[in-house]
Design a protein around this motif. Structure first.
Motif, PDB file in Angstrom:
ATOM      1  N   ARG A  66      84.052  38.968 -22.075  1.00 37.03           N
ATOM      2  CA  ARG A  66      82.977  38.869 -21.951  1.00 37.03           C
ATOM      3  C   ARG A  66      82.159  39.660 -21.818  1.00 37.03           C
ATOM      4  N   TYR A  67      80.742  38.987 -22.986  1.00 31.03           N
ATOM      5  CA  TYR A  67      79.600  39.548 -23.374  1.00 31.03           C
ATOM      6  C   TYR A  67      78.622  39.153 -23.362  1.00 31.03           C
ATOM      7  N   TYR A  68      77.864  40.526 -22.257  1.00 35.25           N
ATOM      8  CA  TYR A  68      76.326  40.036 -21.920  1.00 35.25           C
ATOM      9  C   TYR A  68      75.059  40.541 -22.707  1.00 35.25           C
ATOM     10  N   CYS A  85      70.341  41.566 -17.047  1.00 34.88           N
ATOM     11  CA  CYS A  85      71.641  40.067 -17.965  1.00 34.88           C
ATOM     12  C   CYS A  85      71.433  39.421 -18.392  1.00 34.88           C
ATOM     13  N   ILE A 110      76.254  33.624 -20.482  1.00 37.50           N
ATOM     14  CA  ILE A 110      77.383  34.280 -21.594  1.00 37.50           C
ATOM     15  C   ILE A 110      76.715  34.382 -22.479  1.00 37.50           C
ATOM     16  N   SER A 113      82.098  33.337 -25.372  1.00 39.24           N
ATOM     17  CA  SER A 113      83.219  33.539 -24.668  1.00 39.24           C
ATOM     18  C   SER A 113      84.465  33.355 -25.427  1.00 39.24           C
TER      19      SER A 113
END
Length: 285
Positions: A66-68, A85, A110, A113
């Motif tokens: 998962r990218y934040y 975040c 997110i 995802s």
């Protein structure tokens, strides 16, 4: 000889432009800190990169990452900063305040995802079972004074690197009368860039040695209910180490200016005609 002196001044312009480009890239890119964050039940360590203002977090709690997005957020009254975040200024401020009080903040939005929603629900259940209200230590956060000092000194370095480049080309094209705008001023502008860049590195190095080496101050490592740890996993990024280049370039500028002065001092004095005024024959001329 005049051509050589012109070339040396033009070389200082080129080097100043190169230094300015490096300083701006360092300011804008998110690679001042590179780190991982360990969690015992995670699939593998999280990956974090951030700069003076923004950064990114790749969370590998599950097999699908998962990218934040991370944003530097400061509570100046509390003298702390952290990488939040959240996606709005109000939510970021609230998140840092909750982290300071030892409370668990809201889940991060997110960016991208690839994992299933059901898996996320399982993760939430695991995290909620770990909740424990304990006040977070200020030493785990980024000191706002050191962060502000880093940004200010880097801004000063950029400003005077611009001045160095501008006045170098002015001295190539013209011959300013005022000393501060002439070659003498170039020594001052280059010296300020060197000092400011060195202080930038000292401030951020002190921040890294006192705080970031143990806790990189992102949401995961500051949330006491989630046992993420970055101790011993952080390192200073490329944007920090590249600051040695502007220092080297402006030291080279000062060296070129000293060489130019040496060339001028080595030139033979202009020829003078000594007229004997007692000689009456000069009246004929």
């Amino acid at each position: 000889m005049a051509k050589t002196k012109w070339n040396l001044l033009f070389a200082t312009f080129i080097l100043s432009c190169g230094s300015l480009a490096v300083l701006i890239v360092s300011l804008c890119t998110p690679y001042w800190i590179s780190s991982e964050a360990y969690e015992s039940s995670a699939f593998k360590n999280s990956e974090i990169n951030y700069g003076l203002f923004v950064g990114s977090l790749t969370q590998n709690f599950l097999p699908n990452p998962r990218y934040y997005d991370l944003t530097m957020t400061c509570l100046y009254r509390e003298y702390v900063c952290a990488l939040s975040c959240q996606d709005t200024e109000e939510s970021r401020t609230e998140e840092v305040l909750l982290l300071l009080k030892g409370l668990r903040p809201s889940d991060c939005p997110i960016r991208t995802s690839k994992s299933a929603t059901a898996s996320m629900s399982d993760k939430k259940t695991q995290l909620m079972n770990r909740q424990d209200l304990s006040v977070n230590e200020r030493s785990n956060f980024i000191n706002s004074g050191l962060w502000v000092s880093t940004v200010v000194f880097l801004g000063i370095a950029i400003a005077f690197a611009s001045a160095s480049a501008a006045f170098s080309i002015i001295n190539v094209l013209f011959n300013p009368v005022e000393p501060i705008f002439s070659v003498f001023g170039l020594f001052i502008w280059n010296g300020i860039v060197i000092a400011s860049t060195a202080l930038t590195m000292i401030m951020w190095g002190a921040l890294f040695g006192s705080t970031l080496i143990d806790n990189i101050a992102v949401t995961d490592t500051l949330t006491v209910q989630i046992p993420y740890s970055s101790t011993g996993l952080a390192s200073l990024g490329a944007c920090y180490w590249v600051l040695f280049l502007p220092i080297l370039l402006h030291c080279s500028n000062i060296g070129l200016l000293i060489w130019r002065r040496h060339i001028i001092n080595r030139e033979p004095p202009p020829t003078t005609i000594d007229v004997d005024r007692s000689d009456l024959t000069i009246i004929m001329y």
